[in-house]
Design an enzyme around this catalytic site. Sequence first.
Site, PDB file in Angstrom:
ATOM      1  CB  THR A   1      42.536  19.397  22.853  1.00 56.18           C
ATOM      2  OG1 THR A   1      43.431  18.336  22.509  1.00 56.18           O
ATOM      3  CG2 THR A   1      42.852  19.860  24.268  1.00 56.18           C
TER       4      THR A   1
ATOM      5  N   GLY B   1      48.719  16.632  26.541  1.00 51.87           N
ATOM      6  CA  GLY B   1      49.909  17.425  26.277  1.00 51.87           C
ATOM      7  C   GLY B   1      49.567  18.780  25.693  1.00 51.87           C
TER       8      GLY B   1
ATOM      9  CG  ASP C   1      43.908  21.092  12.678  1.00 46.15           C
ATOM     10  OD1 ASP C   1      43.676  20.077  13.366  1.00 46.15           O
ATOM     11  OD2 ASP C   1      44.171  21.034  11.473  1.00 46.15           O
TER      12      ASP C   1
END
Length: 209
Positions: free
Chosen positions: A14, A18, A75
């Site tokens: 990622t 966050g 995801d």
Amino acid sequence: MSRKLGGGKLVIATHNAGKLKEISALLAPFGLECISAGSLGLPEPPETGKTFVANALIKARAAAEAAGLPALADDSGLSVEALDGRPGVYTADWAERQWFEGEPGRDWYMAMGKVEGLLQAKGPDTPRDAWFSCVLALAWPDGEQAIYEGRVDGDLTWPPRGTLGFGYDPVFVPKDHEQTFAELEPAQKHAMSHRADAFAKLVADQFGG
């Protein structure tokens, strides 16, 4: 029985700070050093899949192959019953600004507004049932992989409330609660979220607990 993760480094596929923070907190007890694909300078592969599983595998495989380390990809997205499951796999795309909407980037308030606008257009009695889905894909550089799926159900509210979450959290009220995900303390959210559900399955499989 899937392959087991040992200690050491795990690439979190990622570029979202966050998401990295949430995932790192969930994996902290298991002796894994989580590093993001972004910190390694890895490119984000095009998410061309039509399902959460397909997109999670695309990201996990790309990170594992590029880094030569095990990689974990998430995801996730919001599905709204009255919108036939949309935005679904296009959850993040709904936040992308178009050329006439300002500087490039994601505007989550705009995305929440799109969902709300579509619901209001269907009339005041439209059900507001929704759910967050999360698929976790683990991939190793040699091509082995494992999949874990989680879900949390709730309802949508408007206007957005809370500052503790990200994405669509300010408009999502989980079942049997009155606060949105963005109003709940992180520990409360982690205990019930779609990501927590998927992680519980990953932990049970990978670490036996």
